[in-house]
Motif scaffolding. Structure first.
Motif, mmCIF file in Angstrom:
data_model
loop_
_atom_site.group_PDB
_atom_site.id
_atom_site.type_symbol
_atom_site.label_atom_id
_atom_site.label_comp_id
_atom_site.label_asym_id
_atom_site.label_seq_id
_atom_site.Cartn_x
_atom_site.Cartn_y
_atom_site.Cartn_z
ATOM 1 N N ASN A 315 0.823 -1.217 0.000
ATOM 2 C CA ASN A 315 0.000 0.000 0.000
ATOM 3 C C ASN A 315 0.858 1.269 0.000
ATOM 4 N N VAL A 316 1.946 1.226 -0.763
ATOM 5 C CA VAL A 316 2.866 2.362 -0.873
ATOM 6 C C VAL A 316 2.324 3.346 -1.902
ATOM 7 N N GLN A 317 2.381 4.625 -1.566
ATOM 8 C CA GLN A 317 1.933 5.658 -2.513
ATOM 9 C C GLN A 317 3.009 5.876 -3.575
ATOM 10 N N VAL A 318 2.624 5.789 -4.843
ATOM 11 C CA VAL A 318 3.546 6.033 -5.955
ATOM 12 C C VAL A 318 3.075 7.260 -6.724
ATOM 13 N N ILE A 319 3.955 7.775 -7.597
ATOM 14 C CA ILE A 319 3.606 9.023 -8.279
ATOM 15 C C ILE A 319 2.533 8.799 -9.345
ATOM 16 N N GLY A 320 2.369 7.570 -9.806
ATOM 17 C CA GLY A 320 1.290 7.267 -10.731
ATOM 18 C C GLY A 320 1.592 7.668 -12.169
ATOM 19 N N ILE A 321 0.546 7.791 -12.931
ATOM 20 C CA ILE A 321 0.689 8.048 -14.366
ATOM 21 C C ILE A 321 1.248 9.453 -14.598
ATOM 22 N N LEU A 322 2.288 9.517 -15.411
ATOM 23 C CA LEU A 322 2.861 10.805 -15.815
ATOM 24 C C LEU A 322 2.373 11.127 -17.225
ATOM 25 N N GLU A 323 1.841 12.309 -17.389
ATOM 26 C CA GLU A 323 1.370 12.724 -18.710
ATOM 27 C C GLU A 323 2.535 12.751 -19.683
ATOM 28 N N ARG A 324 2.376 12.040 -20.798
ATOM 29 C CA ARG A 324 3.433 12.027 -21.803
ATOM 30 C C ARG A 324 3.262 13.219 -22.732
ATOM 31 N N GLY A 325 4.367 13.910 -22.983
ATOM 32 C CA GLY A 325 4.332 15.063 -23.867
ATOM 33 C C GLY A 325 3.905 16.331 -23.136
ATOM 34 N N LEU A 420 16.912 19.899 -22.251
ATOM 35 C CA LEU A 420 16.703 18.827 -23.234
ATOM 36 C C LEU A 420 16.601 17.467 -22.544
ATOM 37 N N ILE A 421 17.393 17.256 -21.492
ATOM 38 C CA ILE A 421 17.297 16.012 -20.727
ATOM 39 C C ILE A 421 15.910 15.894 -20.101
ATOM 40 N N VAL A 422 15.415 16.989 -19.544
ATOM 41 C CA VAL A 422 14.069 17.001 -18.962
ATOM 42 C C VAL A 422 13.037 16.712 -20.042
ATOM 43 N N MET A 423 13.220 17.273 -21.226
ATOM 44 C CA MET A 423 12.269 17.065 -22.324
ATOM 45 C C MET A 423 12.233 15.598 -22.753
ATOM 46 N N ILE A 424 13.398 14.979 -22.759
ATOM 47 C CA ILE A 424 13.448 13.562 -23.142
ATOM 48 C C ILE A 424 12.628 12.720 -22.173
ATOM 49 N N VAL A 425 12.769 13.014 -20.870
ATOM 50 C CA VAL A 425 11.989 12.285 -19.870
ATOM 51 C C VAL A 425 10.501 12.541 -20.069
ATOM 52 N N THR A 426 10.140 13.788 -20.341
ATOM 53 C CA THR A 426 8.727 14.129 -20.512
ATOM 54 C C THR A 426 8.127 13.454 -21.733
ATOM 55 N N LEU A 427 8.867 13.385 -22.812
ATOM 56 C CA LEU A 427 8.318 12.883 -24.071
ATOM 57 C C LEU A 427 8.431 11.372 -24.219
ATOM 58 N N ALA A 428 9.497 10.783 -23.653
ATOM 59 C CA ALA A 428 9.788 9.394 -24.002
ATOM 60 C C ALA A 428 9.797 8.425 -22.828
ATOM 61 N N ILE A 429 10.499 8.725 -21.777
ATOM 62 C CA ILE A 429 10.747 7.707 -20.753
ATOM 63 C C ILE A 429 10.102 8.030 -19.418
ATOM 64 N N GLY A 430 9.221 9.012 -19.378
ATOM 65 C CA GLY A 430 8.579 9.371 -18.119
ATOM 66 C C GLY A 430 7.752 8.244 -17.534
ATOM 67 N N PHE A 431 7.189 7.368 -18.407
ATOM 68 C CA PHE A 431 6.336 6.281 -17.911
ATOM 69 C C PHE A 431 7.108 5.307 -17.036
ATOM 70 N N LEU A 432 8.445 5.266 -17.179
ATOM 71 C CA LEU A 432 9.240 4.348 -16.374
ATOM 72 C C LEU A 432 9.257 4.740 -14.898
ATOM 73 N N LEU A 433 8.890 5.981 -14.606
ATOM 74 C CA LEU A 433 8.920 6.466 -13.225
ATOM 75 C C LEU A 433 7.565 6.356 -12.530
ATOM 76 N N GLU A 434 6.595 5.725 -13.179
ATOM 77 C CA GLU A 434 5.248 5.685 -12.611
ATOM 78 C C GLU A 434 5.190 4.895 -11.306
#
Length: 770
Positions: A315-325, A420-434
């Motif tokens: 029952n650990v709280q996670v950040i959940g779905i990150l909006e892509r893009g 640009l590094i932040v943009m890459i996370v936002t556009l492509a790999i942010g879902f890995l942190l859900e």
């Protein structure tokens, strides 16, 4: 040191009053620009001015053409990647303080960086979320959009912002995003307006102790707000004064519901990150790039949480779905502006103060200029852009900027690469942190607050250096914790300005004396080898004279000379009237041997003072003393006939050292003129030395001078005034003055030359008495 003691200098010049100096040294009549001249200059235009304005408002045009790609690009790439990884984690963590989805923190770490690349003047700061600002925005968000549906927070009614057609039907999370973006836009508008008005100097009203105390108090608030994530419990949201204590109380009441998995995860993260950060700091000269421990621990925690399914099993709280893009921009809700004008202004000022302070550190270290007003413009446009694109208020972070600078960053190209590094996370790999636990982000927030919390070490240092500054730190800290960040900042600024009033309203006025019979005058209480000419007092005023301290300085002056001139005048006039009455009645006669009093029936105790006089008598007692019609001269310090007693006065000259008087207002002039006239009425000569030429010009323009007070009373230095008094009194009591050799480091010689009192070293003869 021995050579310094043997050195000496010789001076030979006349005694200068302001009049004599002006007569021998012609002053240039400079033209001072009028308001119209400044207006013409402001609206006028030339090719050079147009170029200067372009470079001012677009700094990139001045430094990018000179960028050394061959030598600097690789360093900026390494720095940009390192800073980008830190910026991602801090953006995700600080979004929790705003009470919005962590994805919006990534927006705040992207848009303002791009804007600052074009408009900023610092080469090394890393623009993005800052915990104090995030908490200030989060406070507004909770006040306007609380968790509970009835709008009750902290036991008081909280007014939700008015819904427009665009906001009706939105979820609580979406409304919070709109509020955060709107207050950010408002803060940016304030910053942009101040920048365009060239009011970058406003940061001077936020002193270092105030900023330090405020950020430390904010760090305490942030720490408490993150405890709920570390323990994995749900805590009610409070806002306003005493919210800190209400939150602590709620945490204590609910601590039994702690999630052990969240707690263990947080402790492990904090311990490991703390140890590695200490290693990075201790061996930073040997490690070319700091170990990215936050990134490593975040990746590990995310992977372990995903592998063992922490969210369902523990029952650990996670950040959940990150909006892509990137989402479409929003229109700020103008109806919110009126609810948070004060908050927007406070956020804008704090953001600029923090950002400019960090920028100034690196500009001094690397020797390049920064423009405060342009920094306001850059932060203002950055925050307006960021708020419109669903971000929240940004500034800079000392830790993130330290990474950018220590890893070799040479310019804001490193900042763009981090974006640009932040943009890459936002556009492509942010879902890995859900699956990243929120407790990990909370732990990272607490670790990053270490530097701000350690500012408490400044308290004993400030106490030793300046207790006023120490009190500013403590009061601001307490106010920020108890009253909240918005009211706390206002209280801190108010108290800081109050200390300035205290320092100027109650200055440390002193009597000064010649040290070692030289032209050096210091506080007579601090030295043993002092020389005070008999009958002369030298009073030093160390502050401006204005309406708030004029009476205080007047009281200090009367205390320093040992008597109240108005009381002495009143006593003498009463005594003079009594003596004239006795002469008229024949009770007092003048004989070759002196005065003879033939009656003691009219004895009057002159110590019975101030016992109800009518207005005419009071006015008469305050008039100058006139003894011209008497057949003898009265010595007020000797025994008077018929037991008449008046206060004795042991000085004949008073010198006012106004070297530290930077300005004087109308009230100050009125008080100064009044006290000078009081001394003149009892035959004490008053001289003013070291006065600034602008202050003297103001006295002339304000019609300060009259028949009694003239510019001949003003002298270039205190020693000039002392020597003038000496010369004037010697004319009445002449004596032969020979060359002297005084004890000390070097011989001093004094003597008359061509009728002027000149001096090789401005020494005072040891046997001189007035």
């Amino acid at each position: 040191m021995n050579n310094l003691q043997e050195n000496q200098y010789l001076v030979a010049r006349p005694i200068y009053s302001e009049n004599s100096f002006s007569s021998k040294h012609e002053k240039i009549n400079r033209y001072h620009k009028t308001f119209l001249d400044h207006l013409k200059g402001f609206f006028g235009c030339s090719a050079a001015k147009a170029k200067r304005i372009a470079f001012t408002f677009l700094p990139i045009a001045s430094w990018l053409p000179m960028y050394n790609f061959k030598e600097w690009l690789l360093s900026d790439i390494i720095s940009g990647i390192s800073t980008g990884t830190v910026a991602i984690l801090q953006a995700l963590a600080f979004a929790l303080l705003v009470n919005v989805s962590p994805a919006y923190g990534l927006y705040s770490a992207f848009y303002p960086v791009i804007i600052y690349f074009f408009l900023g003047t610092s080469k090394h700061i890393s623009v993005g979320p800052f915990p104090v600002l995030s908490l200030m925005v989060g406070t507004v968000v909770l006040r306007l959009v609380p968790d509970i549906s009835n709008g009750m927070v902290n036991g008081t009614d909280t007014v939700l912002f008015n819904m427009t057609n665009e906001t009706e039907g939105l979820s609580i999370a979406e409304k919070r995003v709109i509020v955060a973006g709107t207050v950010t836009v408002l803060a940016g508008i304030f910053q942009l307006a101040l920048g365009l008005l060239q009011i970058g100097f406003i940061v001077i009203y936020l002193s270092d102790p105030l900023i330090s105390g405020f950020t430390t108090g904010a760090a305490v608030q942030v720490s408490v707000s993150q405890i709920k994530f570390l323990l994995g419990i749900k805590v009610a949201n409070f806002s306003g004064p005493l919210a800190f204590f209400y939150t602590l109380k709620d945490i204590i009441l609910k601590i039994t519901g702690t999630n052990i998995a969240d707690l263990v995860t947080s402790i492990i993260i904090m311990v490991v990150v703390f140890i590695v950060k200490e290693v990075n700091e201790r061996y930073k000269s040997k490690i070319p790039i700091p170990i990215p421990i936050e990134l490593i621990m975040t990746v590990l925690a995310t992977g372990i949480s995903y592998a063992f399914d922490f969210r369902k099993r523990f029952n650990v709280q996670v950040i959940g779905i990150l909006e892509r893009g990137y989402q479409a921009p929003i229109t700020p809700d103008v109806s919110i502006f009126q609810e948070c004008i004060a908050d927007g202004f406070a956020i804008g000022i704090v953001a600029f103060a923090v950002g400019f302070s960090v920028a100034r550190v690196y500009s001094i270290k690397h020797d390049y200029p920064i423009n405060g007003s342009q920094e306001l413009v850059a932060f203002g446009i950055g925050n307006i852009f960021c708020g419109c694109f669903r971000g929240f208020a940004v500034s800079t972070s000392l830790s993130r900027s330290a990474v950018q600078e220590s890893t070799g960053g040479k310019s804001q190209i490193a900042g763009v690469l981090s974006a640009l590094i932040v943009m890459i996370v936002t556009l492509a790999i942010g879902f890995l942190l859900e699956t990243l636990p929120k407790s990990v982000l909370g732990a990272l927030v607490l670790i990053n607050l270490k530097g701000m919390l350690m500012q408490c070490e400044q308290i004993p240092i400030l106490w030793r250096k300046d207790r006023y500054d120490c009190s500013v730190w403590v009061v601001t800290f307490i106010a920020a914790v108890v009253l909240g960040l918005d009211l706390g900042l206002a209280a801190g600024v108010g108290y800081e300005l109050l200390t300035v009033v205290f320092r100027t309203q109650f200055p440390k006025c002193t009597l000064v004396a010649s040290i070692g019979r030289t032209n050096i005058y210091k506080n007579r209480k601090d030295y043993t080898d002092i020389y005070e000419p008999e009958g002369v007092k030298i009073f030093k005023c160390p502050s401006p004279i204005f309406f708030a301290n004029a009476n205080f300085i007047k009281d200090k002056l009367t205390a320093a000379v040992g008597f109240n001139p108005l009381r002495v005048l009143r006593k003498r006039n009463k005594a003079l009237r009594k003596i004239k009455t006795m002469l008229k009645k024949g009770d007092l006669h003048v004989s070759p041997k002196g005065l003879v009093c033939t009656s003691y029936d009219n004895y009057i105790d002159m110590e019975e003072d101030d016992i109800e006089f009518d207005n005419n008598r009071v006015e008469e007692l305050h008039k100058p003393i006139k003894t011209d019609d008497l057949p003898f001269k009265i010595d007020w310090n000797s025994d008077l006939p018929n037991g008449i007693i008046v206060p004795s006065v042991d000085i004949h000259s008073l010198i006012l050292d106004f070297g530290a008087v930077s300005f004087i207002d109308i009230s100050g002039m009125k008080a100064l003129k009044g006290i000078i006239k009081e001394f003149l009425k009892i035959e004490i000569e008053v001289y003013i030395a070291n006065i600034d030429s602008d202050v003297l010009d103001k006295l002339k323009n304000c019609e300060f001078f009259d028949d009694d007070i003239s510019t001949s009373m003003f002298f270039i230095t205190v020693h000039d005034a002392v020597l003038f008094v000496f010369e004037k009194k010697c004319m009445k009591q002449p004596y032969e003055m020979s060359a002297l050799k005084l004890s000390g480091y070097s011989p001093y010689v004094s003597g008359y030359t061509n009728g002027d009192l000149r001096h090789r070293e401005l020494a005072i003869p040891s046997e001189t008495k007035f």
